[in-house]
Motif scaffolding. Structure first.
Motif, PDB file in Angstrom:
ATOM      1  N   PHE A 359      30.739  40.706  41.889  1.00  0.00           N
ATOM      2  CA  PHE A 359      30.370  40.203  43.210  1.00  0.00           C
ATOM      3  C   PHE A 359      31.234  39.020  43.618  1.00  0.00           C
ATOM      4  O   PHE A 359      31.793  38.975  44.739  1.00  0.00           O
ATOM      5  N   PHE A 360      31.373  38.042  42.695  1.00  0.00           N
ATOM      6  CA  PHE A 360      32.156  36.851  43.035  1.00  0.00           C
ATOM      7  C   PHE A 360      33.649  37.177  43.166  1.00  0.00           C
ATOM      8  O   PHE A 360      34.355  36.553  43.962  1.00  0.00           O
ATOM      9  N   TYR A 361      34.108  38.155  42.371  1.00  0.00           N
ATOM     10  CA  TYR A 361      35.503  38.551  42.509  1.00  0.00           C
ATOM     11  C   TYR A 361      35.761  39.160  43.888  1.00  0.00           C
ATOM     12  O   TYR A 361      36.751  38.837  44.554  1.00  0.00           O
ATOM     13  N   TYR A 364      35.629  36.435  46.309  1.00  0.00           N
ATOM     14  CA  TYR A 364      36.879  35.659  46.235  1.00  0.00           C
ATOM     15  C   TYR A 364      38.015  36.382  46.947  1.00  0.00           C
ATOM     16  O   TYR A 364      38.780  35.772  47.712  1.00  0.00           O
ATOM     17  N   ARG A 365      38.126  37.710  46.694  1.00  0.00           N
ATOM     18  CA  ARG A 365      39.179  38.480  47.375  1.00  0.00           C
ATOM     19  C   ARG A 365      38.975  38.492  48.876  1.00  0.00           C
ATOM     20  O   ARG A 365      39.939  38.388  49.648  1.00  0.00           O
ATOM     21  N   LYS A 366      37.710  38.587  49.290  1.00  0.00           N
ATOM     22  CA  LYS A 366      37.421  38.555  50.722  1.00  0.00           C
ATOM     23  C   LYS A 366      37.800  37.216  51.327  1.00  0.00           C
ATOM     24  O   LYS A 366      38.424  37.157  52.407  1.00  0.00           O
ATOM     25  N   ASN A 367      37.442  36.131  50.634  1.00  0.00           N
ATOM     26  CA  ASN A 367      37.815  34.801  51.128  1.00  0.00           C
ATOM     27  C   ASN A 367      39.327  34.624  51.146  1.00  0.00           C
ATOM     28  O   ASN A 367      39.881  33.970  52.053  1.00  0.00           O
ATOM     29  N   GLN A 368      39.973  35.195  50.117  1.00  0.00           N
ATOM     30  CA  GLN A 368      41.432  35.134  50.107  1.00  0.00           C
ATOM     31  C   GLN A 368      42.028  35.816  51.327  1.00  0.00           C
ATOM     32  O   GLN A 368      42.944  35.292  51.967  1.00  0.00           O
TER      33      GLN A 368
END
Length: 587
Positions: A359-361, A364-368
């Motif tokens: 989920f956090f990955y 993180y990719r979405k935020n990236q």
């Protein structure tokens, strides 16, 4: 002497009539090896198949075998072990039988209150399940233990209660047509009446004898014959008394019975008969036999006690071993449960950790992606702003070339320089390594050199003393406009009047404050006086001259920076020229 012997014989009869075997175990009266072997095989099968009901049955049979030979100390523990299995399973006829057996063993060990408790419990269980057969044996045992407690010395109500129990046992046995139970009930009633109502006991004893003869129960036949002999001795009919006792002795010998209690009853009955007929030698012989039997009984009691202690010791040792093994098994099971719980918890935690990581990955990719997109949008926006500023600067430059009026041309050129400073600031803010931050040293140097180049003073080498650091956009824009105005003023009003122009810029940081100093070696500001810049210009105030556009711009930017500033010029300056000082706060 006859009275005493009769009482003794009667007491022996009561002791023997309770069950089919009444003697204490002694040498010559051992349990049947074949039966014991069969019971042991049954116990082994129950343990092997883990059949608790079969195990309870085997323990019941063990107790029954020991009870038949009079070893009540050994029988009692087996009955109790069977009770531990049957009692939790609820009421049943087997439980009634077990309570009756326990009542018998307690009565035989003179534990009358415990015996009465078991007998009453047997009756309650039989009543709950509605077992007529169970009630029949429970009432019989209840009457028998009450008779022992009464012992001819109680009240008439107690006697009536005993008689009622026996009659109720007879009635219930008749309902189910159980011949042996009917015979036993009549035998108990006859034994009860034998004490004070000997003549009335004859019909009950005769009926019992006929029924036992019908069922070919030799031991009970011998007991009833002895009781009938006793009755006729008390009634004075010695001929019938001799016939009954002789028949009992013949039946006992011909069937090779080996029952201590029955043998004692026969000897006692012969003793009273010989005493009544004054055959003293034979009476003495029977008395010796009774003494010998009593000695054997005492010996059996001793052996039984030792055997019981040995069994209790072995049982306690086995129970201790089983308890230790159970504790060890419980500890192992508990450790296994804890291990399983730990494994489950670890597995769940690992699964949750994996899910959380995924989920956090993804987050993180979405935020990236969002940050990258925002950065691209910001760069695009900055690029357009720079292009627009460049277009404006180019338009102002073209407009300046078309103007003939010097003042207008000068104003347009100054505006172009201001636009250039803002364009430079945007380039430094968004093209560097740090987004929306500008390198102070690099920004100031390039800004000053650009203005000097525009005015044709690119041969002048400014002196820079600037501490390393970065400024955000909200601080860099006002600072850039202030430096741009000060450099423009130096180019216009200082350098044309100086043979060797000099321009110095210092920018030092003191904790969270920045101090800016800009100095030239020109003639200074005419009529300048050392004062703080006035934040508001008011034409209505006397002796107040309206500031130029450049000075007003500097004022407004100082206010935007929430700072303070001052000009020093002329005699107050150690050297000629003008010095501008500004102090403002940064985060």
């Amino acid at each position: 002497m006859f009275r005493f012997t009769s009482c003794f014989l009667l007491l022996v009869g009561w002791l023997c009539i309770v069950s089919e075997s009444q003697a204490q175990e002694h040498p010559g009266l051992r349990v049947n090896p074949a039966r014991i072997q069969h019971v042991r095989q049954l116990e082994a099968k129950a343990l092997r198949e883990k059949d608790s009901l079969l195990l309870a049955e085997s323990w019941y049979l063990f107790g029954e075998q020991y009870q038949e030979v009079g070893n009540y100390q050994s029988a009692h523990p087996y009955f109790l072990k069977a009770l531990k299995i049957l009692e939790p399973r609820g009421d049943s006829y087997e439980l009634v039988k077990l309570y009756v057996r326990l009542s018998e063993t307690e009565q035989r060990q003179s534990h009358f209150q415990e015996s009465l408790h078991y007998a009453l419990t047997a009756r309650q269980v039989a009543q709950r399940i509605g077992s007529i057969k169970g009630l029949a044996i429970a009432y019989r045992m209840l009457g028998h233990i009450r008779q022992f407690i009464w012992n001819g010395q109680g009240t008439k109500a107690e006697y009536d209660s005993i008689f009622f129990c026996y009659k109720e046992s007879e009635r219930l046995s008749t309902l189910i047509q159980d011949t042996l139970k009917i015979a036993e009930a009549n035998a108990f009633i006859g034994a009860l009446l034998l004490r004070d109502k000997a003549k009335q006991s004859i019909p009950y004893l005769t009926k019992a004898l006929n029924l036992f003869t019908l069922k070919n129960d030799i031991e009970w036949q011998v007991r009833i014959l002895i009781h009938l002999s006793t009755v006729y001795q008390r009634l004075g009919n010695l001929r019938l008394a001799w016939e009954y006792i002789s028949e009992a002795d013949h039946l006992y010998a011909s069937r090779r019975l080996n029952e201590h209690g029955i043998r004692a009853m026969i000897a006692g009955c012969f003793l009273t008969y010989y005493e009544q007929t004054h055959q003293w030698e034979k009476a003495l012989d029977q008395h010796r036999k009774l003494t010998d039997l009593e000695g054997k009984r005492l010996w059996a009691d001793r052996e039984g006690a030792l055997s019981r202690l040995s069994i209790e010791y072995e049982t306690a040792k086995k129970e201790a071993l089983l308890k230790a093994q159970k504790q060890e098994i419980d500890l192992r099971n508990k450790a296994l449960e804890n291990q399983q719980r730990f494994i489950v918890a670890t597995t769940l935690f690992s699964i949750l950790a994996v899910i959380a990581s995924i989920f956090f990955y993804k987050l993180y990719r979405k935020n990236q992606r969002i940050n990258y997109r925002n950065e691209e949008l910001l760069k695009e926006q900055n690029h357009r702003v720079k292009n627009n500023l460049q277009v404006i600067s180019s338009l102002l430059n073209l407009q300046s070339k078309r103007l003939s009026d010097k003042n207008a041309k000068k104003a347009v050129e100054e505006s172009r320089l201001r636009i250039e400073s803002m364009a430079l600031l945007h380039r430094k803010l968004y093209d560097g390594d740090k987004l929306a931050q500008v390198d102070l040293d690099e920004f100031v140097r390039e800004l000053v050199q650009g203005v000097l180049r525009s005015y044709g003073y690119d041969q002048i080498l400014p002196e820079f003393e600037i501490d390393a650091g970065y400024l955000t956009a909200d601080k860099a824009v006002p600072l850039g406009l202030v430096i741009n105005e000060l450099t423009t003023n130096a180019c216009k009003y200082a350098f044309p009047y100086t043979v060797l122009p000099r321009f110095t810029i210092r920018c030092h940081r003191h904790k969270n404050k920045i101090e800016l100093t800009v100095e030239d070696n020109g003639p200074g500001i005419e009529n300048a006086e050392v004062s703080r810049l006035v934040l508001v210009q008011d034409d209505r105030l006397p002796n107040t001259r309206k500031a130029s556009f450049g000075m007003s711009l500097i004022q407004s930017q100082v206010v935007q920076l929430n700072g303070t500033s001052r000009f020093v010029s002329g005699s107050e300056n150690q050297s000629s020229g003008t010095v501008f000082t500004m102090m403002f706060t940064v985060s």
